[in-house]
Design a protein around this motif. Structure first.
Motif, PDB file in Angstrom:
ATOM      1  N   LEU A 146       0.801  -1.222   0.000  1.00 26.15           N
ATOM      2  CA  LEU A 146       0.000   0.000   0.000  1.00 26.15           C
ATOM      3  C   LEU A 146       0.837   1.277   0.000  1.00 26.15           C
ATOM      4  O   LEU A 146       0.437   2.285  -0.585  1.00 26.15           O
ATOM      5  CB  LEU A 146      -0.937   0.013   1.217  1.00 26.15           C
ATOM      6  CG  LEU A 146      -2.073  -1.013   1.223  1.00 26.15           C
ATOM      7  CD1 LEU A 146      -2.810  -0.961   2.551  1.00 26.15           C
ATOM      8  CD2 LEU A 146      -3.044  -0.743   0.078  1.00 26.15           C
ATOM      9  N   SER A 147       1.976   1.245   0.654  1.00 26.46           N
ATOM     10  CA  SER A 147       2.780   2.467   0.811  1.00 26.46           C
ATOM     11  C   SER A 147       3.459   2.841  -0.499  1.00 26.46           C
ATOM     12  O   SER A 147       4.284   2.100  -1.018  1.00 26.46           O
ATOM     13  CB  SER A 147       3.826   2.276   1.916  1.00 26.46           C
ATOM     14  OG  SER A 147       4.668   1.181   1.623  1.00 26.46           O
ATOM     15  N   ILE A 148       3.100   3.994  -1.013  1.00 31.08           N
ATOM     16  CA  ILE A 148       3.685   4.474  -2.271  1.00 31.08           C
ATOM     17  C   ILE A 148       4.892   5.382  -2.043  1.00 31.08           C
ATOM     18  O   ILE A 148       5.704   5.585  -2.938  1.00 31.08           O
ATOM     19  CB  ILE A 148       2.636   5.207  -3.125  1.00 31.08           C
ATOM     20  CG1 ILE A 148       2.043   6.392  -2.357  1.00 31.08           C
ATOM     21  CG2 ILE A 148       1.534   4.254  -3.562  1.00 31.08           C
ATOM     22  CD1 ILE A 148       1.089   7.239  -3.176  1.00 31.08           C
ATOM     23  N   PRO A 205       7.227   5.143   0.979  1.00 31.44           N
ATOM     24  CA  PRO A 205       7.713   4.642   2.283  1.00 31.44           C
ATOM     25  C   PRO A 205       8.802   5.524   2.870  1.00 31.44           C
ATOM     26  O   PRO A 205       9.705   5.965   2.155  1.00 31.44           O
ATOM     27  CB  PRO A 205       8.248   3.242   1.941  1.00 31.44           C
ATOM     28  CG  PRO A 205       8.534   3.294   0.475  1.00 31.44           C
ATOM     29  CD  PRO A 205       7.510   4.204  -0.117  1.00 31.44           C
ATOM     30  N   ASP A 206       8.673   5.797   4.166  1.00 33.05           N
ATOM     31  CA  ASP A 206       9.636   6.662   4.867  1.00 33.05           C
ATOM     32  C   ASP A 206       9.734   8.032   4.215  1.00 33.05           C
ATOM     33  O   ASP A 206      10.787   8.666   4.204  1.00 33.05           O
ATOM     34  CB  ASP A 206      11.022   6.006   4.921  1.00 33.05           C
ATOM     35  CG  ASP A 206      11.014   4.727   5.731  1.00 33.05           C
ATOM     36  OD1 ASP A 206      10.293   4.681   6.746  1.00 33.05           O
ATOM     37  OD2 ASP A 206      11.696   3.762   5.336  1.00 33.05           O
ATOM     38  N   TYR A 207       8.605   8.486   3.637  1.00 29.40           N
ATOM     39  CA  TYR A 207       8.506   9.825   3.037  1.00 29.40           C
ATOM     40  C   TYR A 207       9.541  10.026   1.924  1.00 29.40           C
ATOM     41  O   TYR A 207      10.149  11.084   1.798  1.00 29.40           O
ATOM     42  CB  TYR A 207       8.660  10.899   4.118  1.00 29.40           C
ATOM     43  CG  TYR A 207       7.650  10.745   5.223  1.00 29.40           C
ATOM     44  CD1 TYR A 207       6.365  11.241   5.096  1.00 29.40           C
ATOM     45  CD2 TYR A 207       7.967  10.053   6.396  1.00 29.40           C
ATOM     46  CE1 TYR A 207       5.418  11.079   6.100  1.00 29.40           C
ATOM     47  CE2 TYR A 207       7.024   9.875   7.406  1.00 29.40           C
ATOM     48  CZ  TYR A 207       5.753  10.394   7.253  1.00 29.40           C
ATOM     49  OH  TYR A 207       4.825  10.216   8.253  1.00 29.40           O
ATOM     50  N   ASP A 208       9.711   9.000   1.105  1.00 31.27           N
ATOM     51  CA  ASP A 208      10.653   9.070  -0.011  1.00 31.27           C
ATOM     52  C   ASP A 208      10.122   8.211  -1.150  1.00 31.27           C
ATOM     53  O   ASP A 208       9.286   7.334  -0.942  1.00 31.27           O
ATOM     54  CB  ASP A 208      12.039   8.585   0.419  1.00 31.27           C
ATOM     55  CG  ASP A 208      13.153   9.095  -0.488  1.00 31.27           C
ATOM     56  OD1 ASP A 208      12.833   9.745  -1.499  1.00 31.27           O
ATOM     57  OD2 ASP A 208      14.321   8.845  -0.177  1.00 31.27           O
ATOM     58  N   PHE A 209      10.610   8.468  -2.358  1.00 29.76           N
ATOM     59  CA  PHE A 209      10.232   7.645  -3.493  1.00 29.76           C
ATOM     60  C   PHE A 209      10.818   6.246  -3.313  1.00 29.76           C
ATOM     61  O   PHE A 209      11.905   6.083  -2.761  1.00 29.76           O
ATOM     62  CB  PHE A 209      10.751   8.266  -4.794  1.00 29.76           C
ATOM     63  CG  PHE A 209      10.195   9.639  -5.065  1.00 29.76           C
ATOM     64  CD1 PHE A 209       8.832   9.818  -5.296  1.00 29.76           C
ATOM     65  CD2 PHE A 209      11.025  10.749  -5.088  1.00 29.76           C
ATOM     66  CE1 PHE A 209       8.318  11.087  -5.545  1.00 29.76           C
ATOM     67  CE2 PHE A 209      10.512  12.010  -5.332  1.00 29.76           C
ATOM     68  CZ  PHE A 209       9.150  12.185  -5.563  1.00 29.76           C
ATOM     69  N   LYS A 210      10.115   5.238  -3.813  1.00 26.76           N
ATOM     70  CA  LYS A 210      10.581   3.862  -3.651  1.00 26.76           C
ATOM     71  C   LYS A 210      11.923   3.633  -4.338  1.00 26.76           C
ATOM     72  O   LYS A 210      12.721   2.826  -3.894  1.00 26.76           O
ATOM     73  CB  LYS A 210       9.539   2.889  -4.193  1.00 26.76           C
ATOM     74  CG  LYS A 210       8.329   2.726  -3.277  1.00 26.76           C
ATOM     75  CD  LYS A 210       7.433   1.592  -3.712  1.00 26.76           C
ATOM     76  CE  LYS A 210       6.313   1.366  -2.698  1.00 26.76           C
ATOM     77  NZ  LYS A 210       5.429   0.245  -3.068  1.00 26.76           N
TER      78      LYS A 210
END
Length: 331
Positions: free
Chosen positions: A284-286, A288-293
């Motif tokens: 679900l997290s697009i 993650p950790d407030y950064d692009f994957k």
């Protein structure tokens, strides 16, 4: 103070989901016309966006090697009233969990309880009692400052108890609580300063907003809240898009306490429940950790603006739906 799933057993995680769901349902049931009037809905939306953005800014706790960020529960309650505030902070935490993988999915119920139910439904009513006879600048400042301090202490103790009940032996009660409470006292002072500043600003510009939250008064239709909402909205965008780049990289109070207690800020659980929850959250997290994957670019600014925007829409949509349903039921 976002708990990861590793801090909770499945039993405690599910129990906290149930308790929080019950508290949220109670809050929705208790919402009145004055809580979510036409004037309050935009305040609710921009306040939620601001809290999301503000939570991205970790401020350094001098001399500790730790950092902290605001929880926002008391701030929202003093702007909206306890029940809309709970709904709003829950929206913030859900978005953080699902889209940004901040806080565990199993632990979401506990996080909403610690950062939402405690400040909004337990601490804020005490503030209302303190201010019910009269509001002055001094009393409002003291309430807005002490409210987050008290709420964060109870919330930090809640984290320790939830971990203890989960049987996490890496964190002995006496050591963990002796670290969690002092560091979150310092964080609470920082949050108290921010909360008092924002509340006094809104009170000076539109005292009707604060009066509505504290005394359950409906804001008069002739009163304009446009200027306040626009300013808060602009501050939210600047905070999430620009100021978030300068957040402290030190571990937050919970991570710091975990490292001091057990030498690690991450606990891995391999049981089926934790694995399933982790897989769901990962899908679900697009951001993650407030950064692009891809992590090829710094996605902090984008995360701040996107998250604030989604929070705005979710809070506004949830508030609008609840208002519509209640009006239809009362006809």
């Amino acid at each position: 103070m976002h708990m990861a799933d590793g801090l909770l057993s499945p039993e405690v995680g599910v129990a906290m989901w149930a308790v929080t769901a019950g508290a949220t349902a109670y809050g929705i049931k208790k919402i009145t016309d004055s809580d979510l009037s036409e004037k309050k809905l935009p305040v609710m939306a921009v306040s939620g966006a601001f809290v999301f953005a503000a939570q991205m800014i970790n401020f350094t706790i001098p001399g500790t090697g730790s950092s902290g960020h605001i929880g926002g529960g008391i701030l929202l309650a003093m702007l909206l009233g306890e029940f809309p505030a709970l709904l709003t902070i829950a929206s913030v935490l859900v978005i953080q969990c699902l889209i940004f993988a901040d806080g565990g999915l199993l632990a979401l119920g506990a996080n909403i309880f610690n950062m939402g139910v405690i400040p909004c439904l337990i601490v804020f009513p005490i503030i209302r009692m303190f201010l019910k006879n009269s509001i002055s600048k001094t009393k409002l400042s003291v309430s807005a400052f002490l409210g987050p301090v008290v709420a964060l202490q109870i919330g930090a103790f809640g984290v320790v108890m939830e971990t203890l009940l989960s049987g996490i032996t890496e964190f002995p009660f006496k050591t963990f609580v002796a670290l969690m409470l002092p560091i979150h006292l310092a964080i609470g002072v920082g949050e108290g300063i921010v909360t008092a500043a924002v509340v006094l600003f809104v009170w000076k510009m539109r005292s009707e907003i604060i009066n509505s939250a504290l005394f359950k008064q409906k804001i008069d239709e002739k009163v304009s809240v446009k200027k306040v909402t626009v300013i808060i909205g602009i501050v939210a965008v600047i905070t999430g898009g620009v100021l978030s780049l300068y957040a402290s990289s030190n571990p937050d109070g919970l991570e710091w306490s975990m490292e001091k207690t057990a030498g690690t800020s991450e606990l891995k659980n391999s049981d089926k429940t934790h694995s399933v929850m982790s897989q769901i959250q990962e899908k679900l997290s697009i951001l993650p950790d407030y950064d692009f994957k891809s992590q090829k670019e710094n996605g902090t600014s984008a995360s701040g603006i996107i998250g604030a925007g989604i929070t705005f829409c979710l809070a506004l949509g949830a508030g609008g739906i609840i208002t519509y349903v209640k009006k239809k039921k009362n006809k």
